[in-house]
Design a protein around this motif. Structure first.
Motif, PDB file in Angstrom:
ATOM      1  N   ASP A 105       0.718  -1.162  -0.094  1.00  0.00           N
ATOM      2  CA  ASP A 105       0.135  -0.410   0.198  1.00  0.00           C
ATOM      3  C   ASP A 105       1.121   1.447  -0.230  1.00  0.00           C
ATOM      4  OD1 ASP A 105      -2.262  -0.636  -0.066  1.00  0.00           O
ATOM      5  OD2 ASP A 105      -2.855  -1.299   2.112  1.00  0.00           O
ATOM      6  N   THR A 106       1.541   1.460   0.690  1.00  0.00           N
ATOM      7  CA  THR A 106       2.355   2.653   1.108  1.00  0.00           C
ATOM      8  C   THR A 106       3.376   2.272  -0.307  1.00  0.00           C
ATOM      9  OG1 THR A 106       3.263   1.844   3.406  1.00  0.00           O
ATOM     10  CG2 THR A 106       5.005   3.316   1.879  1.00  0.00           C
ATOM     11  N   LEU A 107       4.139   1.790  -0.780  1.00  0.00           N
ATOM     12  CA  LEU A 107       4.508   2.573  -2.061  1.00  0.00           C
ATOM     13  C   LEU A 107       3.472   2.255  -3.178  1.00  0.00           C
ATOM     14  CD1 LEU A 107       7.345  -1.034  -1.656  1.00  0.00           C
ATOM     15  CD2 LEU A 107       7.807   1.175  -1.950  1.00  0.00           C
ATOM     16  N   VAL A 157       1.210  13.328  -1.296  1.00  0.00           N
ATOM     17  CA  VAL A 157       2.498  13.209  -2.128  1.00  0.00           C
ATOM     18  C   VAL A 157       2.322  13.943  -3.968  1.00  0.00           C
ATOM     19  CG1 VAL A 157       3.217  11.545  -2.492  1.00  0.00           C
ATOM     20  CG2 VAL A 157       2.385  10.831  -0.976  1.00  0.00           C
ATOM     21  N   VAL A 158       1.715  14.244  -4.328  1.00  0.00           N
ATOM     22  CA  VAL A 158       1.498  14.358  -5.550  1.00  0.00           C
ATOM     23  C   VAL A 158       1.700  16.628  -4.791  1.00  0.00           C
ATOM     24  CG1 VAL A 158       0.527  16.504  -7.455  1.00  0.00           C
ATOM     25  CG2 VAL A 158       0.473  13.967  -6.847  1.00  0.00           C
ATOM     26  N   TYR A 159       1.073  17.300  -3.959  1.00  0.00           N
ATOM     27  CA  TYR A 159       1.304  18.494  -4.235  1.00  0.00           C
ATOM     28  C   TYR A 159       2.883  18.660  -3.245  1.00  0.00           C
ATOM     29  CZ  TYR A 159       1.315  23.225  -1.768  1.00  0.00           C
ATOM     30  OH  TYR A 159       1.291  24.537  -1.988  1.00  0.00           O
ATOM     31  N   TRP A 176       3.056   6.198  -3.214  1.00  0.00           N
ATOM     32  CA  TRP A 176       4.674   6.721  -2.961  1.00  0.00           C
ATOM     33  C   TRP A 176       4.778   5.942  -4.550  1.00  0.00           C
ATOM     34  CZ3 TRP A 176       8.919   4.052  -4.685  1.00  0.00           C
ATOM     35  CH2 TRP A 176       9.866   4.762  -5.912  1.00  0.00           C
ATOM     36  N   PHE A 177       4.911   4.951  -5.050  1.00  0.00           N
ATOM     37  CA  PHE A 177       4.768   5.195  -6.471  1.00  0.00           C
ATOM     38  C   PHE A 177       3.847   6.209  -7.527  1.00  0.00           C
ATOM     39  CE2 PHE A 177       5.088   3.747 -10.762  1.00  0.00           C
ATOM     40  CZ  PHE A 177       6.815   4.241 -11.076  1.00  0.00           C
ATOM     41  N   LEU A 178       2.855   6.464  -7.266  1.00  0.00           N
ATOM     42  CA  LEU A 178       1.784   6.811  -8.325  1.00  0.00           C
ATOM     43  C   LEU A 178       1.673   8.349  -8.259  1.00  0.00           C
ATOM     44  CD1 LEU A 178      -1.879   4.866  -8.202  1.00  0.00           C
ATOM     45  CD2 LEU A 178      -0.186   4.915 -10.159  1.00  0.00           C
ATOM     46  N   GLY A 179       2.064   8.370  -6.741  1.00  0.00           N
ATOM     47  CA  GLY A 179       2.220  10.162  -6.630  1.00  0.00           C
ATOM     48  C   GLY A 179       4.030  10.545  -6.617  1.00  0.00           C
ATOM     49  N   LEU A 180       4.578   9.802  -6.410  1.00  0.00           N
ATOM     50  CA  LEU A 180       5.955  10.216  -7.655  1.00  0.00           C
ATOM     51  C   LEU A 180       5.740  10.253  -9.157  1.00  0.00           C
ATOM     52  CD1 LEU A 180       8.339  10.800  -6.615  1.00  0.00           C
ATOM     53  CD2 LEU A 180       9.037   8.564  -7.457  1.00  0.00           C
ATOM     54  N   ALA A 181       5.056   9.562  -9.475  1.00  0.00           N
ATOM     55  CA  ALA A 181       4.943   9.483 -11.085  1.00  0.00           C
ATOM     56  C   ALA A 181       4.298  10.401 -11.218  1.00  0.00           C
ATOM     57  CB  ALA A 181       4.198   8.037 -11.317  1.00  0.00           C
ATOM     58  N   LEU A 195       7.869   9.629  -0.166  1.00  0.00           N
ATOM     59  CA  LEU A 195       7.743   8.948   0.743  1.00  0.00           C
ATOM     60  C   LEU A 195       7.742   8.528   2.544  1.00  0.00           C
ATOM     61  CD1 LEU A 195       8.330   5.513   1.236  1.00  0.00           C
ATOM     62  CD2 LEU A 195      10.581   6.075   1.812  1.00  0.00           C
ATOM     63  N   ILE A 196       7.862  10.315   2.318  1.00  0.00           N
ATOM     64  CA  ILE A 196       7.834  10.431   3.944  1.00  0.00           C
ATOM     65  C   ILE A 196       5.910  11.446   3.902  1.00  0.00           C
ATOM     66  CG2 ILE A 196       8.333  12.923   5.213  1.00  0.00           C
ATOM     67  CD1 ILE A 196      10.874  12.873   4.079  1.00  0.00           C
TER      68      ILE A 196
END
Lengths: 283, 289
Positions: free
Chosen positions: A85-87, A152-154, A90-95, A214-215
């Motif tokens: 879930d965390t990953l 995350v995106v923000y 993280w990944f979607l937000g980062l992408a 990630l944070i």
């Protein structure tokens, strides 16, 4: 983020990835051995402090107990779901953040008027702490993945955007004039001039954004209650399972290290042509 | 931003025979252009928000006019500024300053000695990789729910960017300058202050900037967790009681504070790093013209 700089260092035209061993012809084995020793000492101190009663074991269990708890966690499917879930968050937000940052950064960076007119807004929005959005995220999306993504995106977007803006600005004047002389089309200029110039900056931005993402993913889980490692930490804490809590925290730290290492690998692989990376090998 | 301002002024300067009137006209034009560039988009966005939300029926997105109208009541005409905002800021300041002391002190130590650095680096890398908010529950165990816990939380997050940037900065001290110091017999505190800290200061300030944003985030989070006052506490309280308009004013206030603190740090940076910014400016110009 070791030599992380929102503003890339001036001397290097590109943010040079800091060599792990510190560079100039030292025996690497020596450094690695000392590092290992340091880690062992760290673990030993954490083992001894509660055993000697300096700190109550209720607050800080000895390393061995945390290790046992960690071992138990690894066998639980619930733990792996939380990691997944965390990953995912993280990944979607980062992408999303990287895609947005690149597009917006290039558009703003290549059109001077736009850059001028958006500079103040970027400067204003950037320091707004992303946690300010937590209550809004809770109200709008509850404990959904979308809450995590919003935060995350923000947070990650600004890291990428600012780096891209710096990168686009850094085009070598001679190369730029050459491109004009050869009458490169707008698209060719972007492809052959801007993109390679901005790429090192972009990758620094991605590396910073990956850590920040990630944070924030874990923070969102911790506070909003979205499923994931942060939420598990909260449960362990309120359930009094202190050793499990520490084990989970160690896992988040390991994830962080993994993210950093991956980002550096990516940087080196993508920038293998760049002097800042090539230079290290020849030294 | 400054780069574009220069290109605009460059246009003006290139007209050699411009009369006084034209020069004044150009100056006014430049000022108008500048203020349009700085204020245009923010005000445009605010206006857009205002118009779009004017007759918003959505419970979660109240009209901007209402938010702004209640801003005064919520923060100014109540005791909240003193009872909530001030404690938050004090905790942030205490944690941040402690982090500066610890980070720069340890950073200079670790950066100066290669063996110490090799010994500490893996542990530091690991500790830094732990997302700081995760430590809130841990510190709650140790320090309870009081101010100490919150200051410690801020400290625990702020210290890493400062520490690691200081280490990098100290490591990168110019060889020639270091040799020069040795030749002139400059040692001890003088060497530390004039050579090491000074050379590392651009990196240290970068660390400070990162630490500040982490610090604000942690201050708010620690208050969201367990507190009976503070900005984070109040905003969460608004959210839980569905006082949506009040919550929005809190979000705005947090944004404003983040912005003001970042500006403050930049002012400090301008004065502390004047030598460095000047140096960089001249180098850049050399490269470009």
């Amino acid at each position: 983020m070791t030599r992380a700089a929102t503003v890339p260092p001036p001397a290097a035209t590109a943010p040079a990835p800091a060599g792990r061993s510190g560079g100039t012809g030292r025996p690497r084995g020596d450094t690695a051995l000392l590092g290992l020793l340091g880690f062992a000492a760290f673990l030993l101190v954490l083992e001894l402090v509660p055993r000697l009663g300096l700190v109550s074991a209720n607050y800080l269990p000895p390393t061995s107990e945390i290790a046992v708890a960690l071992g138990e966690l690894l066998g639980e499917s619930r733990f792996w779901t939380a990691v997944a879930d965390t990953l995912r968050g993280w990944f979607l937000g980062l992408a999303i953040a990287v895609a947005l940052g690149v597009v917006v950064g290039f558009v703003l960076g290549t059109v001077p008027v736009l850059r001028e007119f958006t500079a103040s807004t970027v400067e204003f929005l950037r320091p707004i702490p992303s946690v300010a959005l937590i209550p809004l995220a809770v109200l709008l999306f509850g404990t959904d993945l979308r809450s995590v993504l919003l935060l995350v995106v923000y947070a990650a977007f600004w890291q990428v955007l600012v780096q891209v803006l710096y990168g686009v600005r850094d085009v070598d004047p001679v190369a730029r004039d050459t491109a004009y002389t050869f009458r490169l089309s707008r698209w060719a200029r972007i492809r052959h001039l801007l993109w390679p110039t901005a790429l090192p900056y972009l990758l620094t931005g991605v590396r910073l954004a990956a850590a920040v993402a990630l944070i924030l993913a874990i923070t969102a889980e911790l506070i909003v209650g979205a499923p994931g490692l942060g939420n598990e930490i909260n449960r362990a804490q309120s359930g009094g399972a202190v050793d499990t809590m520490y084990a989970l925290i160690i896992v988040t730290g390991l994830l962080g290290v993994a993210v950093n290492v991956l980002a550096r690998r990516l940087e080196r692989a993508v920038l293998s042509w760049h002097p800042s990376v090539r230079g290290e090998g020849t030294r | 931003m400054s780069g574009d301002a220069r290109s605009v002024s460059g246009d003006v300067l290139r007209r050699p025979g411009a009369g006084r009137g034209r020069r004044i006209g150009a100056a006014i034009g430049r000022a108008l252009w500048w203020s349009a560039a700085v204020f245009g988009l923010p005000f445009g966005l605010l206006a857009l928000w205002w118009v779009l939300s004017a007759d918003s029926e959505t419970f979660y997105l109240p009209p901007l006019s209402e938010i702004l109208a209640s801003f005064d009541d919520v923060w100014w005409h109540s005791d909240r500024l003193r009872a909530d905002v001030l404690p938050s800021l004090l905790r942030l300041a205490a944690g941040f300053l402690l982090a500066v002391a610890v980070g720069v002190g340890l950073g200079v130590l670790i950066g100066s000695f290669r063996r110490v650095r090799a010994f500490c680096e893996p542990v530091l890398e690991f500790l830094r990789a732990i997302p700081p908010p995760v430590l809130v529950p841990v510190l709650m165990l140790f320090a309870g729910f009081g101010n100490t816990m919150k200051v410690l939380v801020v400290l625990s997050g702020c210290v890493w960017p400062i520490l690691l940037n200081t280490v990098e900065g100290v490591r990168a001290v110019d060889e020639v300058l270091a040799e020069t110091c040795r030749c002139y017999g400059i040692r001890g505190p003088a060497r530390l202050w004039h050579l090491v800290v000074r050379s590392a200061s651009p990196q240290i300030v970068t660390g400070l900037r990162q630490a500040l944003s982490v610090g604000i985030i942690l201050m708010v989070i620690s208050e969201m967790f367990a507190a009976n006052n503070g900005l984070g506490f109040t905003i969460i309280q608004f959210q839980r009681t569905f006082a949506v308009t009040d919550m929005w004013t809190g979000i705005l206030l947090l944004g404003l504070l983040g912005f003001l603190l970042a500006m403050l740090l930049r002012l400090f940076e301008r004065s502390a790093l004047r030598w460095y910014l000047g140096l960089r400016h001249s180098q850049r110009d050399d490269g470009q013209r």
